[in-house]
Design an enzyme around this catalytic site. Structure first.
Site, short mmCIF file in Angstrom:
data_model
loop_
_atom_site.label_atom_id
_atom_site.label_comp_id
_atom_site.label_asym_id
_atom_site.label_seq_id
_atom_site.Cartn_x
_atom_site.Cartn_y
_atom_site.Cartn_z
N ALA A 145 0.85 -1.19 0.00
CA ALA A 145 0.00 0.00 0.00
C ALA A 145 0.88 1.24 0.00
O ALA A 145 2.08 1.17 0.29
CB ALA A 145 -0.92 0.02 1.21
N LYS A 146 0.29 2.36 -0.33
CA LYS A 146 0.97 3.66 -0.24
C LYS A 146 -0.11 4.74 -0.31
O LYS A 146 -1.24 4.48 -0.72
CB LYS A 146 1.94 3.87 -1.41
N GLY A 147 0.25 5.94 0.09
CA GLY A 147 -0.71 7.03 0.01
C GLY A 147 -0.16 8.28 0.64
O GLY A 147 1.03 8.36 0.97
N ASP A 195 6.59 8.11 6.13
CA ASP A 195 7.28 8.20 4.85
C ASP A 195 7.74 9.65 4.71
O ASP A 195 7.83 10.37 5.71
CB ASP A 195 6.35 7.77 3.71
#
Length: 419
Positions: A107-109, A148
């Site tokens: 996942a990422k965002g 991040d």
């Protein structure tokens, strides 16, 4: 690929995936699924600013794949964040968790914003509102965000608290990378840099490279680069001859005292001006003759435009996608060894997994236990990747992708397709 060899993260992730999938003859149905994200949540939300005005922000959360477990990946607060970039990073997280055999998907965002322009109060209100917008997706059994670019322990603490207030009880396992006092893991901050060194040491043993006295260049002197440089110098006896940050680069053929250099940067905000090093351009720094080059900053650092200047014997990717596919092909021809990002910089997600497990069990480990388990997982993963590379006569990057893909494809085969 783009004409100037500045591929997007999506293009990079897809390129290496396709190469490995073709060699493995992965079923086309599974291949087609893995080209695209499983789901995307796109949100737009208001935040009250300190002056009383209301400003709209946009963000998203991307799940690439969850066939092997809950989605796992960072949240970025970055003004130039794009959906394509997040999708590519989410895909990389799928491979990264699979190659080290963690029970996660990718996942990422994040939010399109510059956190440096926001007050602490504005940053907290933005974080809490964004959390309520993506609460449809996140949770200890569904999706566990982590820090991040532009986010940190404090941001994770606000997310955890907001989620917990909605649930009505404390849920520390909803995020990782939290402060230890509220459920964060010992050793989490240093894990990515430590992991880089653990993997490099294993590879050096295989090719007969003595790291004691080896000349090392570290491109990027942030959290990962600092830890890797410190361990290389103080633990393995390597000589770090050049480092850089966004402001500039410095060089000392006799090596730096990394602890002293770190203290200087903490005081001044940059390595530039350090009295025991001479200024050097970023381009010249990358072209230095060295045993090991550690790209630890951002993507697309080594491209088709500068790859011919590279004189390192080994490159260990401490950042995500620092080498473009075009440059990677040239490095293979030149015989430069590359330890790929999905293996080399997986230390952070491994200790995030440890943190998640500790939170679920409410039983916490010491820094020594965390480091011991981190090294155990990375040594095992490296052995598997290296063996696969030798068996199929392919570079480490291809072998790492082959190992990751095999695990994801096997999970699909065993689970089947619903309904």
């Amino acid at each position: 690929m783009n004409g100037n060899d500045s591929p997007t993260m999506q293009e990079v992730a897809t390129h290496f995936y396709e190469e490995a999938a073709e060699l493995m003859k992965i079923d086309q149905g599974v291949r087609d699924q893995l080209y695209v994200p499983q789901r995307i949540l796109d949100v737009h939300f208001p935040v009250k600013m300190d002056d009383g005005s209301v400003k709209m922000f946009s963000g998203f959360r991307v799940h690439h794949n969850t066939v092997r477990g809950p989605a796992k990946g960072g949240l970025r607060y970055y003004p130039n964040l794009t959906l394509e970039q997040a999708s590519g990073l989410a895909m990389l997280m799928t491979w990264k968790t699979a190659v080290v055999n963690l029970p996660f998907g990718g996942a990422k965002g994040g939010v399109l914003c510059d956190p440096k322009t926001l007050s602490k109060g504005e940053l907290e209100r933005l974080t809490r509102r964004f959390t309520t917008e993506i609460i449809l997706l996140i949770g200890p059994e569904r999706d566990i965000p982590a820090p991040d670019l532009g986010t940190d322990e404090q941001v994770m603490a606000w997310i955890m608290d907001t989620y917990s207030m909605v649930k009505g009880y404390s849920v520390p396992a909803v995020v990782t990378g939290k402060p230890p006092v509220i459920g964060g893991s010992a050793g989490r901050r240093r894990a990515p840099g430590r992991g880089v060194v653990f993997v490099l040491r294993e590879f050096a043993d295989r090719i007969g490279l003595d790291l004691r006295g080896a000349r090392v260049v570290v491109h990027g002197f942030g959290k990962v680069g600092v830890t890797a440089a410190y361990m290389l110098e103080h633990v393995l006896g390597s000589t770090v001859i050049a480092v850089c940050d966004r402001s500039g680069a410095i060089y000392n053929p006799n090596g730096f005292d990394i602890r002293d250099l770190y203290n200087y940067k903490e005081e001044t905000g940059t390595v530039v001006g350090y009295p025991h090093g001479e200024p050097i351009s970023h381009a010249d720094m990358l072209a230095l003759e060295c045993d090991v080059l550690v790209p630890a900053s951002v993507e697309n650092i080594i491209t088709a435009d500068n790859v011919e200047t590279i004189r390192a014997r080994v490159i260990v990717e401490a950042a995500n996608a620092p080498i473009t596919p075009a440059a990677d092909a040239i490095l293979r021809e030149k015989g430069v060894h590359v330890i790929p990002d999905i293996l080399a910089n997986s230390g952070g997600v491994i200790v995030s997994y440890f943190e998640w497990v500790q939170d679920l069990q409410s039983f916490f480990w010491t820094d020594e236990q965390v480091t011991q388990q981190l090294r155990k997982i990375l040594v095992r993963a490296f052995d598997q990747v290296y063996t696969l590379a030798q068996e199929h006569n392919v570079p480490l990057r291809v072998a790492a992708y082959m190992l990751a893909l095999s695990r994801v494809a096997t999970a699909y085969k065993l689970r089947g397709f619903y309904p």
